[in-house]
Design a protein around this motif. Structure first.
Motif, PDB file in Angstrom:
ATOM      1  N   HIS A  65       0.823  -1.056  -0.044  1.00 41.74           N
ATOM      2  CA  HIS A  65      -0.127   0.037   0.005  1.00 41.74           C
ATOM      3  C   HIS A  65       0.759   1.345   0.023  1.00 41.74           C
ATOM      4  O   HIS A  65       0.639   1.988  -0.822  1.00 41.74           O
ATOM      5  N   ASP A 120      -4.979   0.321   6.113  1.00 42.28           N
ATOM      6  CA  ASP A 120      -4.619   0.556   4.658  1.00 42.28           C
ATOM      7  C   ASP A 120      -4.602   2.063   4.335  1.00 42.28           C
ATOM      8  O   ASP A 120      -3.515   2.446   3.732  1.00 42.28           O
ATOM      9  N   ASP A 124      -1.322   4.223   3.156  1.00 39.00           N
ATOM     10  CA  ASP A 124      -1.488   5.056   2.169  1.00 39.00           C
ATOM     11  C   ASP A 124      -0.974   6.302   2.121  1.00 39.00           C
ATOM     12  O   ASP A 124      -0.125   6.970   1.613  1.00 39.00           O
TER      13      ASP A 124
END
Length: 147
Positions: A65, A120, A124
């Protein structure tokens, strides 16, 4: 005799398309970022097994990610240099891509967002911060070298 008021069609197309052509890498990477590869892995078992190997641990998943969003951030800052001057806009626009990615995963998985989805988004964000710092630092080095 040529009409001087008319611009050749190649010039018209070049003016319109050069802006779009510059953005194609960003648009392609954004499409790949938003695409639910887990869904494709369900439809295509060989691809799914490959995904399971690449993202076999939580650490590998987080690195994937962060790396993807670092690349997305680098390309966005290269293609849209005004974002360098507006970090709030940069982070909010590209985090929307992260939310979009999680949304598309939610659709194919048929469930609501969970802790993993929030994690996530944090990875990111880490990738986006890294990209911004790289571009900012590179700009500082470049300007010091050329002054």
């Amino acid at each position: 005799m040529r009409d001087t008021n008319q611009v050749p069609i190649t010039t018209q197309l070049t003016g319109v398309s050069s802006s779009f052509v510059r953005r194609v890498p960003l648009l392609a990477l954004l499409a790949l970022t938003l695409f639910p590869f887990g869904w494709l892995g369900q439809l295509w078992p060989a691809f799914g097994r490959g995904l399971d190997v690449v993202f076999s641990t939580d650490g590998r998943h987080a690195i994937g990610h962060a790396a993807l969003f670092c690349l997305l951030g680098l390309v966005a800052l290269a293609v849209l240099p005004r974002l360098r001057e507006r970090p709030g806009r940069y982070f909010s626009l590209l985090l929307m891509a992260g939310v979009g990615q999680e949304f598309f995963q939610m659709l194919y998985k048929g469930r609501l967002l969970w802790f993993d989805d929030s994690r996530d988004l944090l990875t990111d964000l880490a990738g986006l911060v890294l990209a911004f710092v790289i571009v900012w630092r590179w700009g500082r080095i470049w300007s010091n070298h050329h002054d």
